[in-house]
Design an enzyme around this catalytic site. Structure first.
Site, PDB file in Angstrom:
ATOM      1  N   HIS A  74      16.722  73.513  82.866  1.00  0.00           N
ATOM      2  CA  HIS A  74      17.054  72.971  81.544  1.00  0.00           C
ATOM      3  C   HIS A  74      18.545  73.147  81.252  1.00  0.00           C
ATOM      4  CE1 HIS A  74      12.804  72.986  79.548  1.00  0.00           C
ATOM      5  NE2 HIS A  74      12.843  72.328  80.680  1.00  0.00           N
ATOM      6  N   TYR A 203      13.968  75.904  69.247  1.00  0.00           N
ATOM      7  CA  TYR A 203      14.027  77.118  68.429  1.00  0.00           C
ATOM      8  C   TYR A 203      14.116  76.660  66.977  1.00  0.00           C
ATOM      9  CZ  TYR A 203      15.098  80.020  72.567  1.00  0.00           C
ATOM     10  OH  TYR A 203      15.044  80.687  73.769  1.00  0.00           O
ATOM     11  N   PRO A 294      12.870  89.250  71.753  1.00  0.00           N
ATOM     12  CA  PRO A 294      12.811  88.181  72.758  1.00  0.00           C
ATOM     13  C   PRO A 294      13.580  86.900  72.423  1.00  0.00           C
ATOM     14  CG  PRO A 294      10.736  88.337  71.574  1.00  0.00           C
ATOM     15  CD  PRO A 294      11.565  89.499  71.126  1.00  0.00           C
ATOM     16  N   LYS A 298      16.472  87.483  76.915  1.00  0.00           N
ATOM     17  CA  LYS A 298      17.360  88.303  77.746  1.00  0.00           C
ATOM     18  C   LYS A 298      16.669  89.450  78.493  1.00  0.00           C
ATOM     19  CE  LYS A 298      21.182  86.237  77.336  1.00  0.00           C
ATOM     20  NZ  LYS A 298      20.719  85.088  78.092  1.00  0.00           N
ATOM     21  N   TYR A 386      23.568  82.338  76.289  1.00  0.00           N
ATOM     22  CA  TYR A 386      22.189  81.951  76.615  1.00  0.00           C
ATOM     23  C   TYR A 386      22.015  81.719  78.112  1.00  0.00           C
ATOM     24  CZ  TYR A 386      17.600  79.823  75.935  1.00  0.00           C
ATOM     25  OH  TYR A 386      16.255  79.546  75.989  1.00  0.00           O
TER      26      TYR A 386
HETATM   27  P1  FAD Z   1       8.113  96.032  82.861  1.00  0.00           P
HETATM   28  O1  FAD Z   1       7.882  94.597  83.096  1.00  0.00           O
HETATM   29  O2  FAD Z   1       7.562  96.640  81.624  1.00  0.00           O
HETATM   30  O3  FAD Z   1       7.540  96.807  84.135  1.00  0.00           O
HETATM   31  C1  FAD Z   1       7.351  98.190  84.151  1.00  0.00           C
HETATM   32  C2  FAD Z   1       6.208  98.516  85.095  1.00  0.00           C
HETATM   33  O4  FAD Z   1       6.058  99.921  85.176  1.00  0.00           O
HETATM   34  C3  FAD Z   1       4.889  97.958  84.622  1.00  0.00           C
HETATM   35  O5  FAD Z   1       4.257  97.270  85.667  1.00  0.00           O
HETATM   36  C4  FAD Z   1       4.107  99.190  84.198  1.00  0.00           C
HETATM   37  O6  FAD Z   1       2.708  99.028  84.359  1.00  0.00           O
HETATM   38  C5  FAD Z   1       4.679 100.233  85.116  1.00  0.00           C
HETATM   39  N1  FAD Z   1       4.545 101.612  84.649  1.00  0.00           N
HETATM   40  C6  FAD Z   1       4.620 102.074  83.382  1.00  0.00           C
HETATM   41  N2  FAD Z   1       4.467 103.405  83.361  1.00  0.00           N
HETATM   42  C7  FAD Z   1       4.302 103.784  84.647  1.00  0.00           C
HETATM   43  C8  FAD Z   1       4.087 105.036  85.276  1.00  0.00           C
HETATM   44  N3  FAD Z   1       4.010 106.178  84.563  1.00  0.00           N
HETATM   45  N4  FAD Z   1       3.958 105.079  86.617  1.00  0.00           N
HETATM   46  C9  FAD Z   1       4.037 103.937  87.353  1.00  0.00           C
HETATM   47  N5  FAD Z   1       4.224 102.721  86.812  1.00  0.00           N
HETATM   48  C10 FAD Z   1       4.351 102.655  85.478  1.00  0.00           C
HETATM   49  N6  FAD Z   1      11.489  88.913  77.602  1.00  0.00           N
HETATM   50  C11 FAD Z   1      11.954  87.681  77.498  1.00  0.00           C
HETATM   51  O7  FAD Z   1      13.082  87.423  77.974  1.00  0.00           O
HETATM   52  N7  FAD Z   1      11.177  86.712  76.886  1.00  0.00           N
HETATM   53  C12 FAD Z   1       9.893  86.974  76.430  1.00  0.00           C
HETATM   54  O8  FAD Z   1       9.206  86.109  75.927  1.00  0.00           O
HETATM   55  C13 FAD Z   1       9.382  88.265  76.533  1.00  0.00           C
HETATM   56  N8  FAD Z   1       8.126  88.583  76.098  1.00  0.00           N
HETATM   57  C14 FAD Z   1       7.686  89.872  76.224  1.00  0.00           C
HETATM   58  C15 FAD Z   1       6.397  90.245  75.797  1.00  0.00           C
HETATM   59  C16 FAD Z   1       5.935  91.571  75.884  1.00  0.00           C
HETATM   60  C17 FAD Z   1       4.544  91.955  75.402  1.00  0.00           C
HETATM   61  C18 FAD Z   1       6.798  92.551  76.418  1.00  0.00           C
HETATM   62  C19 FAD Z   1       6.344  94.013  76.500  1.00  0.00           C
HETATM   63  C20 FAD Z   1       8.060  92.174  76.878  1.00  0.00           C
HETATM   64  C21 FAD Z   1       8.508  90.853  76.782  1.00  0.00           C
HETATM   65  N9  FAD Z   1       9.782  90.453  77.256  1.00  0.00           N
HETATM   66  C22 FAD Z   1      10.236  89.207  77.138  1.00  0.00           C
HETATM   67  C23 FAD Z   1      10.655  91.353  77.903  1.00  0.00           C
HETATM   68  C24 FAD Z   1      10.520  91.240  79.429  1.00  0.00           C
HETATM   69  O9  FAD Z   1       9.222  90.860  79.777  1.00  0.00           O
HETATM   70  C25 FAD Z   1      10.899  92.577  79.969  1.00  0.00           C
HETATM   71  O10 FAD Z   1      12.269  92.793  79.622  1.00  0.00           O
HETATM   72  C26 FAD Z   1      10.684  92.738  81.461  1.00  0.00           C
HETATM   73  O11 FAD Z   1       9.309  92.782  81.739  1.00  0.00           O
HETATM   74  C27 FAD Z   1      11.371  94.001  81.956  1.00  0.00           C
HETATM   75  O12 FAD Z   1      10.988  94.262  83.255  1.00  0.00           O
HETATM   76  P2  FAD Z   1      10.848  95.760  83.747  1.00  0.00           P
HETATM   77  O13 FAD Z   1      10.446  95.664  85.177  1.00  0.00           O
HETATM   78  O14 FAD Z   1      12.037  96.529  83.356  1.00  0.00           O
HETATM   79  O15 FAD Z   1       9.655  96.387  82.882  1.00  0.00           O
HETATM   80  C1  DHB Z   2      10.223  82.128  76.149  1.00  0.00           C
HETATM   81  C2  DHB Z   2      10.410  83.379  75.653  1.00  0.00           C
HETATM   82  C3  DHB Z   2      11.549  83.655  74.931  1.00  0.00           C
HETATM   83  O1  DHB Z   2      11.743  84.884  74.460  1.00  0.00           O
HETATM   84  C4  DHB Z   2      12.506  82.695  74.688  1.00  0.00           C
HETATM   85  O2  DHB Z   2      13.597  82.986  73.953  1.00  0.00           O
HETATM   86  C5  DHB Z   2      12.309  81.444  75.204  1.00  0.00           C
HETATM   87  C6  DHB Z   2      11.167  81.163  75.931  1.00  0.00           C
HETATM   88  C7  DHB Z   2       9.000  81.837  76.928  1.00  0.00           C
HETATM   89  O3  DHB Z   2       8.126  82.707  77.000  1.00  0.00           O
HETATM   90  O4  DHB Z   2       8.878  80.742  77.450  1.00  0.00           O
END
Ligand code: FAD
Ligand code: DHB
Length: 402
Positions: A74, A203, A294, A298, A386
């Site tokens: 996009h 948005y 979100p 980012k 962005y």
């Molecule tokens: P995570 O994806 O949280 O991965 C951490 C992992 O560690 C998980 O698999 C967990 O099960 C594991 N873990 C936890 N504790 C332990 C332990 N004690 N021992 C072993 N493993 C463990 N970002 C966006 O940009 N857009 C979005 O729409 C968006 N929606 C989101 C919705 C939700 C519900 C959440 C929680 C986050 C969202 N985010 C979004 C943020 C984005 O998904 C996260 O920034 C991203 O997942 C970060 O990746 P990570 O690997 O750091 O953490």
């Molecule tokens: C999506 C999530 C976001 O946080 C965003 O800013 C744009 C798109 C998505 O889940 O597609």
């Protein structure tokens, strides 16, 4: 059971899995430990927007093939307010840069498949995970797997275990400085089995609250509405969600097509940073160190940026014994983290309806929206944030370098 590796990676989210993949390709040994099952980790619906720099890293890591085939590139977004749409031509404003719409679930599936294919250790369903030995510089991760107790000794622990993980809390308040903000709203998100009603993301700011029309594929839509943080998903029937989306996304001559809702959930919104991101041989990456609301898309991109810096530093360290990259890790990441903190906070306050705002605050918000929609300079600032600023360079340096 006792074992030894170079890097113990706690958490198999995008941060932990990508770090494992980057290290594996450079001959650094790692073991990835995950609390949940493979099915759970691969099905968890979260982010969907990949910055261009993120897609480049995934490609370099050898996991970009399906993303390049199925991801949707996009070059712009729509800002919608007062029932009118304003196109922000991000590619045009950033010298051709773009984002790719490809679900976090798919990124995780690709990374899990790559790790299992090369036979590198990845253990799901580990319980009672605890990190120890930092003070003595003899880091160790203890955990239970398949009913037996394990001890993983290592040179470095990578805390990639998300916001609720154990690695950050193991460090304690005397080591970390914490900055935090909670918002008086949350997002209710749905995945709908219907072709998106738009070619690029919308948005929308509306007095009833923010709404976002995103997508996962030419046949799957992802939509969000702002709700109260205390709200419960059971109170939102599919009909009520669609009704709200129709009102908040409405614009002249545009129609929203409804479809069966496949999944719905509520996500709270928070800004959070813990500094420094390294203490002795424990390195925090991704959500374990920082959270953004979100709205700026980012979170996932920051996790990818952190582990790219960390992988480079670890490869250098294990190759030559150098400490430089490891010593610089936290400062290098935090420049980008704080830029994303500001951008995410800014997008959030510009687009949401704050129940606590006064009339003056609402007029300021309106002025900001009109400025971004009407000024090329303001739209360019939004666009470069962005699509993603350069991965590692501090913003000030990027500017002075031209
Ligand atoms: P995570 O994806 O949280 O991965 C951490 C992992 O560690 C998980 O698999 C967990 O099960 C594991 N873990 C936890 N504790 C332990 C332990 N004690 N021992 C072993 N493993 C463990 N970002 C966006 O940009 N857009 C979005 O729409 C968006 N929606 C989101 C919705 C939700 C519900 C959440 C929680 C986050 C969202 N985010 C979004 C943020 C984005 O998904 C996260 O920034 C991203 O997942 C970060 O990746 P990570 O690997 O750091 O953490
Ligand atoms: C999506 C999530 C976001 O946080 C965003 O800013 C744009 C798109 C998505 O889940 O597609």
């Amino acid at each position: 059971m006792s074992e030894r590796t170079q890097v113990a990676i706690v958490g198999a989210g995008p941060a932990g899995l990508l770090l494992g993949q980057l290290l594996d390709r450079q001959g650094v040994e790692a073991v990835v430990l995950e609390a949940r099952s493979r099915d759970y980790v691969e099905a968890r619906i979260r982010a969907g927007v990949l910055e261009q720099g993120t897609t480049e890293v995934l490609r370099e890591a050898g996991v970009g093939e399906r993303m390049d085939r199925e991801g949707l590139v996009h070059g712009g977004i729509y800002l919608r307010f007062d029932g009118r749409s304003h196109h922000i031509p991000m590619s045009e404003l950033t010298g051709g840069r773009a984002v790719t719409i490809y679900g976090q679930t798919e990124v995780v599936k690709d990374l899990v498949a790559a790790r299992l294919q090369c036979g590198a250790p990845l253990r799901f369903e580990c319980s009672d995970v605890e990190v120890d030995g930092l003070r003595q510089d003899e880091p160790v991760v203890r955990y239970t797997h398949e009913r037996s107790e394990h001890e993983l000794r290592c040179d470095v622990i990578a805390g990639c275990d998300g916001f609720h993980g154990v690695c950050r809390t193991a460090l304690g308040a005397d080591v970390l400085n914490v900055w935090e903000r909670e918002y008086p709203f949350a997002w209710l998100g749905i995945l709908a089995d219907v072709a998106p009603s738009t070619d690029e993301l919308i948005y929308a700011q509306h007095e009833r609250g923010f709404a976002l029309h995103s997508m996962r594929s030419p046949l799957l839509s992802r939509l969000y509405v702002q709700v109260d943080p205390e709200d419960e998903v059971e109170r939102w029937s599919d009909d009520r969600i669609w009704e709200e989306l129709h009102v908040r996304l409405a614009s002249d001559g545009w129609e929203l097509t409804e479809g069966p809702v496949l999944e719905k959930s509520i996500t709270p919104m928070r800004s959070f940073v813990a500094e420094p991101m390294r203490h002795r041989s424990l390195f925090l990456a991704g959500d374990a160190a920082h959270i953004v609301p979100p709205t700026g898309a980012k979170g996932l991109n920051l996790a990818v940026a952190d582990v790219t810096v960390l992988a480079e530093a670890l490869v250098e360290h294990f190759g030559s014994g150098s400490q430089t990259g490891l010593d610089e890790y936290s400062d290098r990441c935090l420049v980008r983290v704080w830029r994303a903190q500001h951008f995410s906070w800014w997008m959030t306050t510009m687009l949401h309806t704050n129940p606590e705002a006064d009339a003056y605050g609402r007029r300021l918000q309106r002025s900001q929206l009109e400025y971004v929609a009407g000024s090329r300079a303001a739209a360019t600032s939004m666009a470069e944030n962005y699509v993603g600023l350069p991965l590692i360079k501090p913003a000030a340096k990027a500017l002075s370098d031209g």
